[in-house]
Motif scaffolding. Structure first.
Motif, PDB file in Angstrom:
ATOM      1  N   GLN A  17       0.829  -1.201   0.000  1.00  0.00           N
ATOM      2  CA  GLN A  17       0.000   0.000   0.000  1.00  0.00           C
ATOM      3  C   GLN A  17       0.870   1.261   0.000  1.00  0.00           C
ATOM      4  O   GLN A  17       0.565   2.252  -0.672  1.00  0.00           O
ATOM      5  CB  GLN A  17      -0.922  -0.005   1.219  1.00  0.00           C
ATOM      6  N   GLY A  18       1.949   1.253   0.697  1.00  0.00           N
ATOM      7  CA  GLY A  18       2.878   2.393   0.726  1.00  0.00           C
ATOM      8  C   GLY A  18       3.492   2.631  -0.651  1.00  0.00           C
ATOM      9  O   GLY A  18       3.647   3.779  -1.111  1.00  0.00           O
ATOM     10  N   LEU A  19       3.835   1.522  -1.330  1.00  0.00           N
ATOM     11  CA  LEU A  19       4.401   1.649  -2.679  1.00  0.00           C
ATOM     12  C   LEU A  19       3.366   2.208  -3.659  1.00  0.00           C
ATOM     13  O   LEU A  19       3.695   3.035  -4.520  1.00  0.00           O
ATOM     14  CB  LEU A  19       4.939   0.297  -3.167  1.00  0.00           C
ATOM     15  N   VAL A  20       2.117   1.748  -3.527  1.00  0.00           N
ATOM     16  CA  VAL A  20       1.054   2.263  -4.402  1.00  0.00           C
ATOM     17  C   VAL A  20       0.847   3.747  -4.124  1.00  0.00           C
ATOM     18  O   VAL A  20       0.729   4.566  -5.047  1.00  0.00           O
ATOM     19  CB  VAL A  20      -0.252   1.451  -4.209  1.00  0.00           C
ATOM     20  N   LEU A  21       0.818   4.098  -2.837  1.00  0.00           N
ATOM     21  CA  LEU A  21       0.660   5.508  -2.481  1.00  0.00           C
ATOM     22  C   LEU A  21       1.842   6.337  -2.976  1.00  0.00           C
ATOM     23  O   LEU A  21       1.670   7.430  -3.517  1.00  0.00           O
ATOM     24  CB  LEU A  21       0.525   5.628  -0.953  1.00  0.00           C
ATOM     25  N   LEU A  22       3.051   5.802  -2.848  1.00  0.00           N
ATOM     26  CA  LEU A  22       4.235   6.486  -3.336  1.00  0.00           C
ATOM     27  C   LEU A  22       4.173   6.647  -4.855  1.00  0.00           C
ATOM     28  O   LEU A  22       4.508   7.706  -5.397  1.00  0.00           O
ATOM     29  CB  LEU A  22       5.502   5.714  -2.923  1.00  0.00           C
ATOM     30  N   ALA A  33       1.541  12.070  -9.534  1.00  0.00           N
ATOM     31  CA  ALA A  33       0.937  13.404  -9.364  1.00  0.00           C
ATOM     32  C   ALA A  33       2.003  14.487  -9.484  1.00  0.00           C
ATOM     33  O   ALA A  33       1.799  15.524 -10.145  1.00  0.00           O
ATOM     34  CB  ALA A  33       0.221  13.489  -8.018  1.00  0.00           C
ATOM     35  N   VAL A  34       3.169  14.282  -8.894  1.00  0.00           N
ATOM     36  CA  VAL A  34       4.249  15.261  -8.982  1.00  0.00           C
ATOM     37  C   VAL A  34       4.727  15.372 -10.428  1.00  0.00           C
ATOM     38  O   VAL A  34       4.964  16.480 -10.945  1.00  0.00           O
ATOM     39  CB  VAL A  34       5.406  14.893  -8.019  1.00  0.00           C
ATOM     40  N   TRP A  90       2.703  19.757 -16.397  1.00  0.00           N
ATOM     41  CA  TRP A  90       1.741  20.848 -16.584  1.00  0.00           C
ATOM     42  C   TRP A  90       2.446  22.191 -16.406  1.00  0.00           C
ATOM     43  O   TRP A  90       2.252  23.114 -17.210  1.00  0.00           O
ATOM     44  CB  TRP A  90       0.599  20.710 -15.582  1.00  0.00           C
ATOM     45  N   PHE A  91       3.258  22.326 -15.389  1.00  0.00           N
ATOM     46  CA  PHE A  91       3.984  23.568 -15.132  1.00  0.00           C
ATOM     47  C   PHE A  91       4.936  23.879 -16.302  1.00  0.00           C
ATOM     48  O   PHE A  91       4.996  25.009 -16.779  1.00  0.00           O
ATOM     49  CB  PHE A  91       4.761  23.448 -13.806  1.00  0.00           C
ATOM     50  N   TYR A  92       5.660  22.858 -16.769  1.00  0.00           N
ATOM     51  CA  TYR A  92       6.576  23.049 -17.908  1.00  0.00           C
ATOM     52  C   TYR A  92       5.798  23.478 -19.159  1.00  0.00           C
ATOM     53  O   TYR A  92       6.188  24.400 -19.867  1.00  0.00           O
ATOM     54  CB  TYR A  92       7.347  21.750 -18.166  1.00  0.00           C
TER      55      TYR A  92
END
Length: 189
Positions: A27-32, A38-39, A45-47
């Motif tokens: 679960q931690g790996l999926v969240l990571l 997302a990052v 998007w910013f670029y």
């Protein structure tokens, strides 16, 4: 519960089973992975926002866009409509050019008239040159004719002078009459 179940689940205080460590790691790996995705999406998007120009309605930020030409005049046609794209060198509008077109035609007619006058003057020069050349040739012919007539007159004069000299000498000896001598004299004059 069996012995195998006790190994997989641990009971918390209060009777809630505890999760296993491997499941927590997954679960931690999926969240990571979700956080990294997302990052990455935010970075992309910013670029994109800072390297590309985009708009929903393609309006210029200014309230008005001033378009000017190097020529003055009224607009005859404006061929752009909302949403058209422009490239460098595209025609935006056409000016009413009838007065300038008429002026151009008048100037072209004036140029043609001046060219005709130049041709006329050249023809006059050619005719005058031909007349001059003809007059010079005629004068040269008359001069040659006069020179020939002069040479002929000199030859006749020499003959007449010799005839007079003979007549004068013969009058003294009586070989020619005085009348013949006078005729030879007047022929000499």
């Amino acid at each position: 519960m069996s012995d195998g179940d006790t190994q997989n689940t641990a009971v918390r205080a209060g009777g809630v089973p505890r999760r296993n460590g491997a499941r927590r790691i997954a679960q931690g790996l999926v969240l990571l992975a979700l956080v990294v995705a997302a990052v990455a999406w935010v970075a992309q998007w910013f670029y994109h926002q800072h390297t590309h120009v985009s708009s929903n309605d393609a309006r210029v930020v200014a309230g008005e866009v001033t378009v000017s030409s190097r020529l003055g005049g009224r607009i005859a046609a404006f061929d752009l409509s909302l949403g058209d794209t422009l490239a460098k060198g595209d025609v935006v509008t056409r000016l009413h050019d009838e007065p300038e077109q008429m002026r151009l035609e008048a100037l072209e007619a004036e140029v043609a008239a001046r060219a005709a006058r130049i041709d006329y003057q050249r023809q006059r020069i050619d005719v005058s040159s031909a007349q001059y050349d003809g007059a010079v040739t005629e004068a040269q012919e008359r001069l040659r004719s006069a020179q020939t007539a002069e040479a002929s007159a000199r030859a006749l004069m020499e003959v007449a002078e010799k005839a007079y000299q003979r007549s004068r000498e013969l009058v003294d000896t009586g070989g020619v009459s005085v009348q013949q001598r006078d005729e030879d004299y007047y022929e000499f004059l």
